[in-house]
Design a protein around this motif. Structure first.
Motif, mmCIF file in Angstrom:
data_model
loop_
_atom_site.group_PDB
_atom_site.id
_atom_site.type_symbol
_atom_site.label_atom_id
_atom_site.label_comp_id
_atom_site.label_asym_id
_atom_site.label_seq_id
_atom_site.Cartn_x
_atom_site.Cartn_y
_atom_site.Cartn_z
ATOM 1 N N VAL A 36 5.108 27.670 -18.421
ATOM 2 C CA VAL A 36 5.555 28.572 -19.486
ATOM 3 C C VAL A 36 4.921 28.157 -20.814
ATOM 4 O O VAL A 36 4.417 28.998 -21.566
ATOM 5 C CB VAL A 36 7.097 28.596 -19.581
ATOM 6 C CG1 VAL A 36 7.568 29.280 -20.849
ATOM 7 C CG2 VAL A 36 7.684 29.277 -18.357
ATOM 8 N N PHE A 37 4.938 26.865 -21.118
ATOM 9 C CA PHE A 37 4.324 26.383 -22.354
ATOM 10 C C PHE A 37 2.833 26.723 -22.392
ATOM 11 O O PHE A 37 2.310 27.124 -23.433
ATOM 12 C CB PHE A 37 4.521 24.875 -22.510
ATOM 13 C CG PHE A 37 3.869 24.327 -23.741
ATOM 14 C CD1 PHE A 37 4.456 24.483 -24.979
ATOM 15 C CD2 PHE A 37 2.651 23.673 -23.660
ATOM 16 C CE1 PHE A 37 3.849 23.994 -26.125
ATOM 17 C CE2 PHE A 37 2.032 23.183 -24.794
ATOM 18 C CZ PHE A 37 2.640 23.346 -26.035
ATOM 19 N N SER A 38 2.152 26.587 -21.259
ATOM 20 C CA SER A 38 0.716 26.893 -21.208
ATOM 21 C C SER A 38 0.456 28.362 -21.502
ATOM 22 O O SER A 38 -0.476 28.704 -22.239
ATOM 23 C CB SER A 38 0.144 26.530 -19.839
ATOM 24 O OG SER A 38 0.242 25.144 -19.619
ATOM 25 N N VAL A 39 1.278 29.241 -20.941
ATOM 26 C CA VAL A 39 1.112 30.679 -21.185
ATOM 27 C C VAL A 39 1.392 31.000 -22.651
ATOM 28 O O VAL A 39 0.630 31.736 -23.296
ATOM 29 C CB VAL A 39 2.020 31.503 -20.250
ATOM 30 C CG1 VAL A 39 2.063 32.961 -20.663
ATOM 31 C CG2 VAL A 39 1.546 31.375 -18.805
ATOM 32 N N VAL A 40 2.468 30.439 -23.199
ATOM 33 C CA VAL A 40 2.804 30.683 -24.607
ATOM 34 C C VAL A 40 1.692 30.167 -25.509
ATOM 35 O O VAL A 40 1.263 30.850 -26.452
ATOM 36 C CB VAL A 40 4.168 30.037 -24.969
ATOM 37 C CG1 VAL A 40 4.398 30.033 -26.463
ATOM 38 C CG2 VAL A 40 5.287 30.753 -24.249
ATOM 39 N N PHE A 41 1.191 28.981 -25.246
ATOM 40 C CA PHE A 41 0.114 28.413 -26.051
ATOM 41 C C PHE A 41 -1.145 29.266 -25.957
ATOM 42 O O PHE A 41 -1.830 29.491 -26.957
ATOM 43 C CB PHE A 41 -0.168 26.975 -25.612
ATOM 44 C CG PHE A 41 -1.136 26.264 -26.508
ATOM 45 C CD1 PHE A 41 -0.754 25.820 -27.756
ATOM 46 C CD2 PHE A 41 -2.437 26.046 -26.091
ATOM 47 C CE1 PHE A 41 -1.650 25.169 -28.587
ATOM 48 C CE2 PHE A 41 -3.344 25.392 -26.915
ATOM 49 C CZ PHE A 41 -2.948 24.953 -28.160
ATOM 50 N N ALA A 42 -1.460 29.753 -24.753
ATOM 51 C CA ALA A 42 -2.638 30.611 -24.577
ATOM 52 C C ALA A 42 -2.476 31.907 -25.367
ATOM 53 O O ALA A 42 -3.426 32.374 -26.003
ATOM 54 C CB ALA A 42 -2.858 30.905 -23.097
ATOM 55 N N LEU A 43 -1.280 32.490 -25.342
ATOM 56 C CA LEU A 43 -1.041 33.720 -26.098
ATOM 57 C C LEU A 43 -1.134 33.480 -27.597
ATOM 58 O O LEU A 43 -1.688 34.311 -28.322
ATOM 59 C CB LEU A 43 0.316 34.315 -25.727
ATOM 60 C CG LEU A 43 0.411 34.906 -24.316
ATOM 61 C CD1 LEU A 43 1.847 35.303 -24.012
ATOM 62 C CD2 LEU A 43 -0.534 36.075 -24.137
ATOM 63 N N LEU A 44 -0.600 32.370 -28.064
ATOM 64 C CA LEU A 44 -0.710 32.046 -29.487
ATOM 65 C C LEU A 44 -2.174 31.831 -29.894
ATOM 66 O O LEU A 44 -2.602 32.294 -30.954
ATOM 67 C CB LEU A 44 0.121 30.811 -29.822
ATOM 68 C CG LEU A 44 1.632 31.010 -29.835
ATOM 69 C CD1 LEU A 44 2.340 29.681 -29.998
ATOM 70 C CD2 LEU A 44 2.029 31.963 -30.938
ATOM 71 N N THR A 45 -2.921 31.148 -29.060
ATOM 72 C CA THR A 45 -4.341 30.930 -29.336
ATOM 73 C C THR A 45 -5.080 32.258 -29.376
ATOM 74 O O THR A 45 -5.914 32.496 -30.264
ATOM 75 C CB THR A 45 -4.960 30.005 -28.275
ATOM 76 O OG1 THR A 45 -4.231 28.778 -28.252
ATOM 77 C CG2 THR A 45 -6.417 29.723 -28.565
ATOM 78 N N TYR A 46 -4.771 33.152 -28.442
ATOM 79 C CA TYR A 46 -5.385 34.476 -28.428
ATOM 80 C C TYR A 46 -5.031 35.248 -29.705
ATOM 81 O O TYR A 46 -5.886 35.882 -30.312
ATOM 82 C CB TYR A 46 -4.922 35.248 -27.194
ATOM 83 C CG TYR A 46 -5.383 36.682 -27.178
ATOM 84 C CD1 TYR A 46 -6.706 37.001 -26.863
ATOM 85 C CD2 TYR A 46 -4.510 37.722 -27.484
ATOM 86 C CE1 TYR A 46 -7.141 38.320 -26.858
ATOM 87 C CE2 TYR A 46 -4.933 39.031 -27.470
ATOM 88 C CZ TYR A 46 -6.252 39.331 -27.157
ATOM 89 O OH TYR A 46 -6.667 40.624 -27.159
ATOM 90 N N GLY A 47 -3.767 35.173 -30.113
ATOM 91 C CA GLY A 47 -3.341 35.866 -31.319
ATOM 92 C C GLY A 47 -4.055 35.362 -32.561
ATOM 93 O O GLY A 47 -4.500 36.159 -33.399
ATOM 94 N N VAL A 48 -4.169 34.067 -32.704
ATOM 95 C CA VAL A 48 -4.877 33.494 -33.858
ATOM 96 C C VAL A 48 -6.355 33.887 -33.810
ATOM 97 O O VAL A 48 -6.945 34.218 -34.839
ATOM 98 C CB VAL A 48 -4.706 31.956 -33.894
ATOM 99 C CG1 VAL A 48 -5.621 31.318 -34.916
ATOM 100 C CG2 VAL A 48 -3.251 31.601 -34.183
ATOM 101 N N ASP A 49 -6.936 33.883 -32.626
ATOM 102 C CA ASP A 49 -8.333 34.281 -32.484
ATOM 103 C C ASP A 49 -8.519 35.739 -32.925
ATOM 104 O O ASP A 49 -9.455 36.054 -33.663
ATOM 105 C CB ASP A 49 -8.793 34.100 -31.044
ATOM 106 C CG ASP A 49 -10.248 34.469 -30.852
ATOM 107 O OD1 ASP A 49 -11.095 33.929 -31.592
ATOM 108 O OD2 ASP A 49 -10.540 35.299 -29.965
#
Length: 64
Positions: A36-49
């Motif tokens: 779950v943390f990995s998915v959330v972190f990936a989504l946050l990284t995508y959003g910042v990108d």
């Protein structure tokens, strides 16, 4: 070669007798938390990108 085989067998013996392994339920719970943390972190990284992409596109449109 005998020293290497002896080292490996002693390492396995130590893993069997001296290491406290977590219960299967705890392993499953922690695996889910990491996933779950990995998915959330990936989504946050995508959003910042995406934010930076739009900001840079806007910047370059302004200086055109």
């Amino acid at each position: 070669m005998a020293k290497f085989v002896n080292y490996i067998s002693e390492a396995f013996q130590e893993l069997k007798t001296n290491v406290t392994w977590p219960e299967w339920a705890e392993v499953q719970r922690l695996t889910i938390i990491v996933a779950v943390f990995s998915v959330v972190f990936a989504l946050l990284t995508y959003g910042v990108d995406q934010l930076f992409v739009k900001a840079l596109a806007g910047f370059f449109n302004i200086i055109k």
